[in-house]
Design a protein around this motif. Structure first.
Motif, PDB file in Angstrom:
ATOM      1  N   ARG A 139      47.929  43.023  46.782  1.00 14.99           N
ATOM      2  CA  ARG A 139      48.500  42.528  48.047  1.00 14.99           C
ATOM      3  C   ARG A 139      47.482  42.573  49.174  1.00 14.99           C
ATOM      4  O   ARG A 139      47.817  42.833  50.331  1.00 14.99           O
ATOM      5  N   SER A 140      46.193  42.376  48.843  1.00 15.54           N
ATOM      6  CA  SER A 140      45.175  42.408  49.907  1.00 15.54           C
ATOM      7  C   SER A 140      45.306  41.164  50.785  1.00 15.54           C
ATOM      8  O   SER A 140      45.893  40.151  50.368  1.00 15.54           O
ATOM      9  N   ASN A 141      44.727  41.272  51.978  1.00 16.90           N
ATOM     10  CA  ASN A 141      44.779  40.125  52.895  1.00 16.90           C
ATOM     11  C   ASN A 141      43.914  38.971  52.417  1.00 16.90           C
ATOM     12  O   ASN A 141      44.142  37.825  52.801  1.00 16.90           O
ATOM     13  N   ILE A 142      42.887  39.266  51.598  1.00 14.22           N
ATOM     14  CA  ILE A 142      42.005  38.162  51.201  1.00 14.22           C
ATOM     15  C   ILE A 142      42.407  37.526  49.871  1.00 14.22           C
ATOM     16  O   ILE A 142      42.080  36.374  49.624  1.00 14.22           O
ATOM     17  N   VAL A 143      43.099  38.255  49.031  1.00 16.21           N
ATOM     18  CA  VAL A 143      43.509  37.639  47.757  1.00 16.21           C
ATOM     19  C   VAL A 143      45.034  37.671  47.567  1.00 16.21           C
ATOM     20  O   VAL A 143      45.700  36.630  47.580  1.00 16.21           O
ATOM     21  N   GLY A 144      45.599  38.854  47.380  1.00 14.92           N
ATOM     22  CA  GLY A 144      46.994  38.967  46.941  1.00 14.92           C
ATOM     23  C   GLY A 144      47.986  38.254  47.843  1.00 14.92           C
ATOM     24  O   GLY A 144      48.765  37.403  47.376  1.00 14.92           O
ATOM     25  N   ASN A 170      57.977  49.816  37.498  1.00 20.02           N
ATOM     26  CA  ASN A 170      58.236  48.923  36.353  1.00 20.02           C
ATOM     27  C   ASN A 170      57.290  47.720  36.328  1.00 20.02           C
ATOM     28  O   ASN A 170      57.706  46.591  36.070  1.00 20.02           O
ATOM     29  N   LEU A 171      56.034  47.986  36.627  1.00 18.49           N
ATOM     30  CA  LEU A 171      55.050  46.887  36.697  1.00 18.49           C
ATOM     31  C   LEU A 171      55.030  46.060  35.400  1.00 18.49           C
ATOM     32  O   LEU A 171      55.045  44.836  35.432  1.00 18.49           O
ATOM     33  N   LYS A 172      55.025  46.785  34.268  1.00 19.16           N
ATOM     34  CA  LYS A 172      54.921  46.076  32.984  1.00 19.16           C
ATOM     35  C   LYS A 172      56.090  45.094  32.811  1.00 19.16           C
ATOM     36  O   LYS A 172      55.890  43.934  32.448  1.00 19.16           O
ATOM     37  N   GLY A 200      41.136  44.851  40.746  1.00 16.68           N
ATOM     38  CA  GLY A 200      39.808  45.463  40.823  1.00 16.68           C
ATOM     39  C   GLY A 200      39.681  46.642  39.868  1.00 16.68           C
ATOM     40  O   GLY A 200      38.968  47.597  40.156  1.00 16.68           O
ATOM     41  N   ARG A 201      40.385  46.557  38.716  1.00 19.84           N
ATOM     42  CA  ARG A 201      40.261  47.615  37.690  1.00 19.84           C
ATOM     43  C   ARG A 201      40.174  46.978  36.324  1.00 19.84           C
ATOM     44  O   ARG A 201      41.053  46.201  35.940  1.00 19.84           O
ATOM     45  N   LYS A 202      39.114  47.310  35.605  1.00 21.08           N
ATOM     46  CA  LYS A 202      38.899  46.655  34.301  1.00 21.08           C
ATOM     47  C   LYS A 202      40.013  47.007  33.321  1.00 21.08           C
ATOM     48  O   LYS A 202      40.535  48.133  33.336  1.00 21.08           O
ATOM     49  N   MET A 213      34.921  29.116  41.557  1.00 16.41           N
ATOM     50  CA  MET A 213      35.851  28.319  42.369  1.00 16.41           C
ATOM     51  C   MET A 213      35.836  28.734  43.833  1.00 16.41           C
ATOM     52  O   MET A 213      36.000  27.920  44.731  1.00 16.41           O
ATOM     53  N   THR A 214      35.649  30.038  44.071  1.00 16.66           N
ATOM     54  CA  THR A 214      35.660  30.546  45.445  1.00 16.66           C
ATOM     55  C   THR A 214      34.587  29.825  46.266  1.00 16.66           C
ATOM     56  O   THR A 214      34.837  29.377  47.387  1.00 16.66           O
ATOM     57  N   ILE A 215      33.423  29.668  45.664  1.00 17.46           N
ATOM     58  CA  ILE A 215      32.317  29.026  46.390  1.00 17.46           C
ATOM     59  C   ILE A 215      32.571  27.525  46.545  1.00 17.46           C
ATOM     60  O   ILE A 215      32.310  26.944  47.597  1.00 17.46           O
TER      61      ILE A 215
HETATM   62  P1  NAD Z   1      41.717  45.379  47.182  1.00 16.44           P
HETATM   63  O1  NAD Z   1      41.159  46.661  46.702  1.00 16.44           O
HETATM   64  O2  NAD Z   1      41.768  45.084  48.633  1.00 16.44           O
HETATM   65  O3  NAD Z   1      43.221  45.224  46.621  1.00 16.44           O
HETATM   66  C1  NAD Z   1      43.572  45.650  45.346  1.00 16.44           C
HETATM   67  C2  NAD Z   1      45.072  45.557  45.220  1.00 16.44           C
HETATM   68  O4  NAD Z   1      45.441  46.067  43.952  1.00 16.44           O
HETATM   69  C3  NAD Z   1      45.828  46.350  46.269  1.00 16.44           C
HETATM   70  O5  NAD Z   1      46.673  45.499  47.004  1.00 16.44           O
HETATM   71  C4  NAD Z   1      46.632  47.376  45.479  1.00 16.44           C
HETATM   72  O6  NAD Z   1      47.959  47.533  45.968  1.00 16.44           O
HETATM   73  C5  NAD Z   1      46.638  46.789  44.083  1.00 16.44           C
HETATM   74  N1  NAD Z   1      46.676  47.886  43.106  1.00 16.44           N
HETATM   75  C6  NAD Z   1      45.840  48.939  43.009  1.00 16.44           C
HETATM   76  N2  NAD Z   1      46.254  49.754  42.022  1.00 16.44           N
HETATM   77  C7  NAD Z   1      47.371  49.198  41.488  1.00 16.44           C
HETATM   78  C8  NAD Z   1      48.266  49.587  40.460  1.00 16.44           C
HETATM   79  N3  NAD Z   1      48.093  50.697  39.770  1.00 16.44           N
HETATM   80  N4  NAD Z   1      49.302  48.755  40.195  1.00 16.44           N
HETATM   81  C9  NAD Z   1      49.502  47.619  40.868  1.00 16.44           C
HETATM   82  N5  NAD Z   1      48.673  47.204  41.872  1.00 16.44           N
HETATM   83  C10 NAD Z   1      47.645  48.001  42.169  1.00 16.44           C
HETATM   84  O7  NAD Z   1      40.937  44.247  46.395  1.00 16.44           O
HETATM   85  P2  NAD Z   1      40.813  42.653  46.680  1.00 16.44           P
HETATM   86  O8  NAD Z   1      39.853  42.434  47.758  1.00 16.44           O
HETATM   87  O9  NAD Z   1      42.164  42.038  46.730  1.00 16.44           O
HETATM   88  O10 NAD Z   1      40.115  42.219  45.309  1.00 16.44           O
HETATM   89  C11 NAD Z   1      40.736  42.423  44.048  1.00 16.44           C
HETATM   90  C12 NAD Z   1      39.732  42.126  42.955  1.00 16.44           C
HETATM   91  O11 NAD Z   1      39.377  40.752  43.055  1.00 16.44           O
HETATM   92  C13 NAD Z   1      38.425  42.900  43.057  1.00 16.44           C
HETATM   93  O12 NAD Z   1      37.952  43.160  41.773  1.00 16.44           O
HETATM   94  C14 NAD Z   1      37.503  41.942  43.756  1.00 16.44           C
HETATM   95  O13 NAD Z   1      36.143  42.166  43.458  1.00 16.44           O
HETATM   96  C15 NAD Z   1      37.973  40.628  43.185  1.00 16.44           C
HETATM   97  N6  NAD Z   1      37.708  39.449  44.024  1.00 16.44           N
HETATM   98  C16 NAD Z   1      37.220  38.374  43.380  1.00 16.44           C
HETATM   99  C17 NAD Z   1      36.959  37.214  44.080  1.00 16.44           C
HETATM  100  C18 NAD Z   1      36.441  36.032  43.342  1.00 16.44           C
HETATM  101  O14 NAD Z   1      35.893  35.129  43.942  1.00 16.44           O
HETATM  102  N7  NAD Z   1      36.617  35.977  42.016  1.00 16.44           N
HETATM  103  C19 NAD Z   1      37.181  37.160  45.453  1.00 16.44           C
HETATM  104  C20 NAD Z   1      37.712  38.274  46.083  1.00 16.44           C
HETATM  105  C21 NAD Z   1      37.974  39.415  45.342  1.00 16.44           C
END
Ligand code: NAD
Length: 285
Positions: A165-170, A193-195, A209-211, A264-266
Protein backbone atom coordinates in the motif's frame (compact mmCIF):
# COMPACT_ATOMS: atom_id res chain seq x y z
CA UNK A 1 2.42 -23.46 -17.68
CA UNK A 2 1.89 -19.71 -17.53
CA UNK A 3 2.61 -17.41 -20.43
CA UNK A 4 5.56 -15.19 -19.55
CA UNK A 5 4.71 -11.54 -20.08
CA UNK A 6 7.73 -9.99 -21.76
CA UNK A 7 8.14 -6.52 -20.26
CA UNK A 8 11.20 -5.85 -22.41
CA UNK A 9 9.34 -6.21 -25.69
CA UNK A 10 6.25 -4.31 -24.48
CA UNK A 11 8.47 -1.49 -23.19
CA UNK A 12 10.36 -1.42 -26.51
CA UNK A 13 7.02 -1.02 -28.29
CA UNK A 14 5.93 1.84 -26.01
CA UNK A 15 9.29 3.58 -26.45
CA UNK A 16 9.10 3.18 -30.23
CA UNK A 17 5.68 4.87 -30.21
CA UNK A 18 7.14 7.69 -28.13
CA UNK A 19 10.12 7.97 -30.51
CA UNK A 20 7.85 8.29 -33.55
CA UNK A 21 5.71 10.95 -31.84
CA UNK A 22 8.85 12.79 -30.78
CA UNK A 23 10.03 12.86 -34.39
CA UNK A 24 6.76 14.54 -35.34
CA UNK A 25 7.06 17.07 -32.53
CA UNK A 26 10.60 17.89 -33.64
CA UNK A 27 9.20 18.89 -37.04
CA UNK A 28 7.31 21.58 -35.12
CA UNK A 29 10.50 22.64 -33.31
CA UNK A 30 9.55 20.92 -30.04
CA UNK A 31 12.03 18.63 -28.29
CA UNK A 32 10.69 17.01 -25.11
CA UNK A 33 13.15 17.51 -22.26
CA UNK A 34 13.61 15.56 -19.03
CA UNK A 35 15.77 16.60 -16.07
CA UNK A 36 16.84 13.83 -13.73
CA UNK A 37 18.17 14.80 -10.32
CA UNK A 38 20.22 12.33 -8.30
CA UNK A 39 21.39 13.21 -4.80
CA UNK A 40 24.02 11.03 -3.12
CA UNK A 41 25.67 7.87 -4.37
CA UNK A 42 23.18 5.06 -3.87
CA UNK A 43 24.25 2.47 -6.50
CA UNK A 44 20.69 1.30 -7.29
CA UNK A 45 19.58 4.91 -7.82
CA UNK A 46 22.62 5.49 -10.07
CA UNK A 47 21.58 2.50 -12.20
CA UNK A 48 17.99 3.76 -12.46
CA UNK A 49 19.20 7.23 -13.47
CA UNK A 50 21.55 5.77 -16.11
CA UNK A 51 18.70 3.71 -17.54
CA UNK A 52 16.44 6.75 -17.67
CA UNK A 53 19.11 8.76 -19.50
CA UNK A 54 19.63 5.92 -21.95
CA UNK A 55 15.89 5.73 -22.62
CA UNK A 56 15.78 9.50 -23.25
CA UNK A 57 18.49 9.10 -25.90
CA UNK A 58 16.61 6.17 -27.48
CA UNK A 59 13.39 8.13 -27.93
CA UNK A 60 15.12 11.35 -29.01
CA UNK A 61 14.52 13.51 -25.91
CA UNK A 62 16.73 16.26 -24.63
CA UNK A 63 17.93 15.30 -21.14
CA UNK A 64 19.89 16.84 -18.32
CA UNK A 65 21.35 15.04 -15.35
CA UNK A 66 22.15 16.68 -12.04
CA UNK A 67 24.30 14.43 -9.86
CA UNK A 68 24.53 16.22 -6.53
CA UNK A 69 26.57 15.19 -3.47
CA UNK A 70 24.82 13.67 -0.43
CA UNK A 71 25.78 16.85 1.45
CA UNK A 72 23.41 18.94 -0.72
CA UNK A 73 21.18 21.13 1.44
CA UNK A 74 17.41 21.30 1.22
CA UNK A 75 17.69 24.88 0.04
CA UNK A 76 20.08 24.00 -2.80
CA UNK A 77 17.78 21.22 -3.94
CA UNK A 78 14.70 23.44 -3.77
CA UNK A 79 16.55 26.13 -5.76
CA UNK A 80 17.42 23.61 -8.47
CA UNK A 81 13.81 22.41 -8.69
CA UNK A 82 12.65 26.02 -8.93
CA UNK A 83 15.14 26.69 -11.73
CA UNK A 84 13.99 23.59 -13.64
CA UNK A 85 10.33 24.56 -13.12
CA UNK A 86 11.10 27.77 -15.04
CA UNK A 87 13.37 26.24 -17.71
CA UNK A 88 11.45 26.01 -21.02
CA UNK A 89 13.80 23.27 -22.32
CA UNK A 90 12.67 21.02 -19.48
CA UNK A 91 9.19 19.47 -19.65
CA UNK A 92 9.63 16.80 -17.00
CA UNK A 93 11.48 16.78 -13.68
CA UNK A 94 12.35 13.63 -11.83
CA UNK A 95 14.07 13.63 -8.45
CA UNK A 96 15.32 10.10 -7.87
CA UNK A 97 14.16 8.64 -4.59
CA UNK A 98 15.17 7.84 -1.92
CA UNK A 99 16.88 11.11 -1.00
CA UNK A 100 19.69 10.94 1.56
CA UNK A 101 18.66 11.28 5.22
CA UNK A 102 18.06 14.85 6.31
CA UNK A 103 16.40 15.94 3.07
CA UNK A 104 12.65 16.44 3.05
CA UNK A 105 11.44 14.41 0.07
CA UNK A 106 7.82 15.44 0.46
CA UNK A 107 8.74 19.14 0.27
CA UNK A 108 10.81 18.49 -2.86
CA UNK A 109 7.98 16.61 -4.58
CA UNK A 110 5.54 19.39 -3.69
CA UNK A 111 7.94 21.99 -5.11
CA UNK A 112 7.92 20.36 -8.57
CA UNK A 113 5.46 22.07 -10.86
CA UNK A 114 2.54 19.60 -11.30
CA UNK A 115 2.77 19.99 -15.12
CA UNK A 116 6.39 18.80 -14.97
CA UNK A 117 5.80 16.08 -12.36
CA UNK A 118 6.27 13.12 -14.73
CA UNK A 119 6.45 10.68 -11.80
CA UNK A 120 2.90 11.78 -10.86
CA UNK A 121 3.85 12.00 -7.17
CA UNK A 122 2.75 15.61 -6.57
CA UNK A 123 -0.37 15.78 -4.34
CA UNK A 124 -2.20 17.61 -7.09
CA UNK A 125 -1.52 14.77 -9.57
CA UNK A 126 -2.32 12.14 -6.93
CA UNK A 127 -5.66 13.88 -6.38
CA UNK A 128 -6.30 13.99 -10.11
CA UNK A 129 -5.71 10.25 -10.34
CA UNK A 130 -8.18 9.72 -7.49
CA UNK A 131 -10.95 11.54 -9.37
CA UNK A 132 -9.99 10.13 -12.75
CA UNK A 133 -9.06 13.48 -14.33
CA UNK A 134 -5.36 13.02 -14.92
CA UNK A 135 -2.60 13.94 -17.37
CA UNK A 136 0.05 11.56 -16.05
CA UNK A 137 -0.24 8.19 -14.40
CA UNK A 138 2.41 6.94 -11.97
CA UNK A 139 4.93 5.04 -14.07
CA UNK A 140 5.10 1.63 -12.39
CA UNK A 141 1.34 1.07 -11.93
CA UNK A 142 0.68 2.43 -15.43
CA UNK A 143 3.26 -0.03 -16.76
CA UNK A 144 1.47 -2.89 -15.01
CA UNK A 145 -1.85 -1.94 -16.64
CA UNK A 146 -0.10 -1.82 -20.02
CA UNK A 147 1.34 -5.32 -19.44
CA UNK A 148 -2.05 -6.74 -18.43
CA UNK A 149 -3.70 -5.26 -21.51
CA UNK A 150 -0.96 -6.52 -23.82
CA UNK A 151 -1.31 -10.00 -22.34
CA UNK A 152 -5.04 -9.84 -23.11
CA UNK A 153 -6.08 -9.95 -19.44
CA UNK A 154 -9.54 -8.52 -18.82
CA UNK A 155 -9.58 -6.33 -15.72
CA UNK A 156 -13.23 -5.23 -15.70
CA UNK A 157 -15.27 -7.18 -13.17
CA UNK A 158 -12.29 -9.28 -12.05
CA UNK A 159 -11.05 -9.74 -8.49
CA UNK A 160 -7.79 -7.83 -8.26
CA UNK A 161 -5.59 -8.12 -5.18
CA UNK A 162 -2.69 -5.75 -4.64
CA UNK A 163 -0.19 -6.67 -1.93
CA UNK A 164 1.43 -3.44 -0.73
CA UNK A 165 0.00 0.00 0.00
CA UNK A 166 2.89 2.39 -0.67
CA UNK A 167 2.21 5.77 -2.22
CA UNK A 168 4.36 4.97 -5.25
CA UNK A 169 3.13 1.48 -6.08
CA UNK A 170 0.37 -0.15 -4.00
CA UNK A 171 -2.13 2.69 -3.59
CA UNK A 172 -1.96 4.08 -7.14
CA UNK A 173 -1.95 0.52 -8.50
CA UNK A 174 -5.25 -0.16 -6.74
CA UNK A 175 -6.68 3.10 -8.07
CA UNK A 176 -5.72 2.33 -11.68
CA UNK A 177 -7.26 -1.15 -11.44
CA UNK A 178 -10.40 0.50 -10.09
CA UNK A 179 -10.41 2.90 -13.08
CA UNK A 180 -10.31 -0.22 -15.25
CA UNK A 181 -13.42 -1.50 -13.39
CA UNK A 182 -11.64 -4.18 -11.40
CA UNK A 183 -12.95 -5.19 -7.96
CA UNK A 184 -9.94 -4.29 -5.89
CA UNK A 185 -8.60 -5.44 -2.52
CA UNK A 186 -5.46 -3.89 -1.03
CA UNK A 187 -3.45 -6.09 1.35
CA UNK A 188 -0.65 -4.88 3.61
CA UNK A 189 1.46 -5.82 6.59
CA UNK A 190 -1.54 -5.82 8.94
CA UNK A 191 -3.82 -7.86 6.67
CA UNK A 192 -5.24 -11.02 8.19
CA UNK A 193 -5.86 -14.16 6.13
CA UNK A 194 -3.56 -12.91 3.37
CA UNK A 195 -3.32 -16.33 1.73
CA UNK A 196 -7.12 -16.74 1.51
CA UNK A 197 -7.57 -13.24 0.09
CA UNK A 198 -4.83 -13.77 -2.50
CA UNK A 199 -6.38 -17.08 -3.54
CA UNK A 200 -9.52 -15.17 -4.57
CA UNK A 201 -7.52 -13.03 -7.00
CA UNK A 202 -7.98 -13.30 -10.75
CA UNK A 203 -5.23 -10.70 -10.95
CA UNK A 204 -2.58 -10.72 -8.22
CA UNK A 205 -0.07 -7.88 -7.97
CA UNK A 206 2.84 -8.20 -5.57
CA UNK A 207 4.59 -5.01 -4.42
CA UNK A 208 6.10 -5.97 -1.08
CA UNK A 209 9.87 -6.05 -1.51
CA UNK A 210 10.47 -9.56 -0.10
CA UNK A 211 11.79 -12.43 -2.17
CA UNK A 212 9.58 -15.50 -2.55
CA UNK A 213 6.83 -13.76 -0.59
CA UNK A 214 4.10 -15.02 -2.94
CA UNK A 215 4.10 -18.80 -2.85
CA UNK A 216 2.14 -21.18 -5.06
CA UNK A 217 -0.45 -21.88 -2.35
CA UNK A 218 -1.44 -18.17 -2.44
CA UNK A 219 -2.31 -18.24 -6.13
CA UNK A 220 -5.62 -19.21 -7.69
CA UNK A 221 -5.10 -21.54 -10.68
CA UNK A 222 -5.30 -19.49 -13.87
CA UNK A 223 -4.62 -16.13 -12.19
CA UNK A 224 -2.58 -13.38 -13.82
CA UNK A 225 0.40 -12.67 -11.55
CA UNK A 226 2.36 -9.43 -11.77
CA UNK A 227 5.56 -9.13 -9.78
CA UNK A 228 6.60 -5.55 -9.00
CA UNK A 229 9.19 -6.49 -6.37
CA UNK A 230 12.90 -5.97 -6.90
CA UNK A 231 15.03 -7.98 -4.49
CA UNK A 232 18.33 -9.82 -4.40
CA UNK A 233 18.58 -13.50 -3.61
CA UNK A 234 21.34 -15.08 -1.50
CA UNK A 235 23.66 -15.09 -4.56
CA UNK A 236 23.04 -11.41 -5.24
CA UNK A 237 20.84 -12.22 -8.25
CA UNK A 238 17.84 -9.98 -8.98
CA UNK A 239 14.50 -11.53 -8.10
CA UNK A 240 10.94 -10.44 -7.46
CA UNK A 241 8.40 -11.07 -4.70
CA UNK A 242 6.95 -14.16 -6.36
CA UNK A 243 8.28 -17.71 -6.13
CA UNK A 244 8.46 -17.70 -9.91
CA UNK A 245 9.23 -21.36 -10.62
CA UNK A 246 6.37 -22.68 -8.49
CA UNK A 247 3.80 -20.00 -9.41
CA UNK A 248 4.57 -20.26 -13.13
CA UNK A 249 3.07 -23.77 -13.05
CA UNK A 250 -0.28 -22.46 -11.74
CA UNK A 251 -0.82 -18.98 -13.17
CA UNK A 252 -2.19 -18.21 -16.63
CA UNK A 253 0.36 -15.48 -17.14
CA UNK A 254 3.21 -14.06 -15.07
CA UNK A 255 5.89 -11.37 -15.25
CA UNK A 256 9.50 -12.38 -14.67
CA UNK A 257 12.02 -10.36 -12.66
CA UNK A 258 14.09 -9.00 -14.27
CA UNK A 259 12.41 -8.29 -17.60
CA UNK A 260 8.85 -7.73 -16.42
CA UNK A 261 7.57 -4.58 -14.72
CA UNK A 262 10.98 -2.89 -14.41
CA UNK A 263 11.45 -1.94 -18.09
CA UNK A 264 7.85 -0.71 -18.22
CA UNK A 265 8.44 1.89 -15.51
CA UNK A 266 10.99 3.66 -17.69
CA UNK A 267 8.87 3.37 -20.84
CA UNK A 268 5.92 5.00 -19.05
CA UNK A 269 8.24 7.76 -17.82
CA UNK A 270 9.09 8.50 -21.45
CA UNK A 271 5.38 8.52 -22.29
CA UNK A 272 4.66 10.96 -19.44
CA UNK A 273 7.48 13.27 -20.53
CA UNK A 274 6.09 13.31 -24.07
CA UNK A 275 2.63 14.16 -22.67
CA UNK A 276 4.17 16.91 -20.51
CA UNK A 277 5.83 18.46 -23.56
CA UNK A 278 2.56 18.39 -25.48
CA UNK A 279 0.60 19.92 -22.59
CA UNK A 280 3.18 22.66 -22.10
CA UNK A 281 2.99 23.53 -25.80
CA UNK A 282 -0.80 23.55 -25.81
CA UNK A 283 -1.05 20.44 -28.01
CA UNK A 284 -3.67 17.71 -27.62
CA UNK A 285 -2.52 14.49 -25.98
P1 NAD B 1 7.39 -0.21 0.44
O1 NAD B 1 8.38 -0.81 1.35
O2 NAD B 1 7.10 1.24 0.51
O3 NAD B 1 5.99 -0.98 0.61
C1 NAD B 1 5.93 -2.35 0.82
C2 NAD B 1 4.50 -2.71 1.14
O4 NAD B 1 4.45 -4.10 1.44
C3 NAD B 1 3.94 -1.97 2.34
O5 NAD B 1 2.79 -1.25 1.97
C4 NAD B 1 3.60 -3.06 3.35
O6 NAD B 1 2.35 -2.85 4.00
C5 NAD B 1 3.55 -4.31 2.49
N1 NAD B 1 3.97 -5.46 3.29
C6 NAD B 1 5.11 -5.61 4.00
N2 NAD B 1 5.09 -6.79 4.65
C7 NAD B 1 3.91 -7.39 4.34
C8 NAD B 1 3.30 -8.61 4.73
N3 NAD B 1 3.90 -9.45 5.55
N4 NAD B 1 2.09 -8.89 4.21
C9 NAD B 1 1.46 -8.06 3.37
N5 NAD B 1 2.00 -6.87 2.97
C10 NAD B 1 3.19 -6.56 3.47
O7 NAD B 1 7.84 -0.63 -1.02
P2 NAD B 1 7.41 -0.03 -2.47
O8 NAD B 1 8.13 1.21 -2.71
O9 NAD B 1 5.93 -0.10 -2.63
O10 NAD B 1 8.06 -1.16 -3.40
C11 NAD B 1 7.68 -2.53 -3.31
C12 NAD B 1 8.64 -3.36 -4.14
O11 NAD B 1 8.51 -2.95 -5.49
C13 NAD B 1 10.11 -3.18 -3.78
O12 NAD B 1 10.77 -4.39 -3.98
C14 NAD B 1 10.59 -2.17 -4.78
O13 NAD B 1 11.97 -2.27 -5.05
C15 NAD B 1 9.78 -2.56 -5.99
N6 NAD B 1 9.56 -1.48 -6.97
C16 NAD B 1 9.73 -1.82 -8.26
C17 NAD B 1 9.53 -0.89 -9.25
C18 NAD B 1 9.71 -1.29 -10.67
O14 NAD B 1 9.86 -0.45 -11.53
N7 NAD B 1 9.66 -2.60 -10.97
C19 NAD B 1 9.16 0.42 -8.92
C20 NAD B 1 8.96 0.73 -7.59
C21 NAD B 1 9.16 -0.25 -6.62
Amino acid sequence: MAERIDGKSVSAKVKEEVRLETEKLKEQGIVPGLAVVLVGDDPASRTYVNNKKKACAQVGFYSEEYALPATTSQEELMDLVDRLNHDPKINGILVQSPLPKGLDEEAVVEAISPEKDVDAFHPSNVGRIMIGNFHFLPCTPAGVIELLKTAGVTIAGKNCVVIGRSNIVGKPMAMLLLHENGTVTICHSKTQNLKEICRQADILIAAVGRKHFVTADMVKPGAAVIDVGINRDENGKLCGDVDFEAVEKIASCITPVPGGVGPMTIAMLMKNTLSAAKIQHGLPL
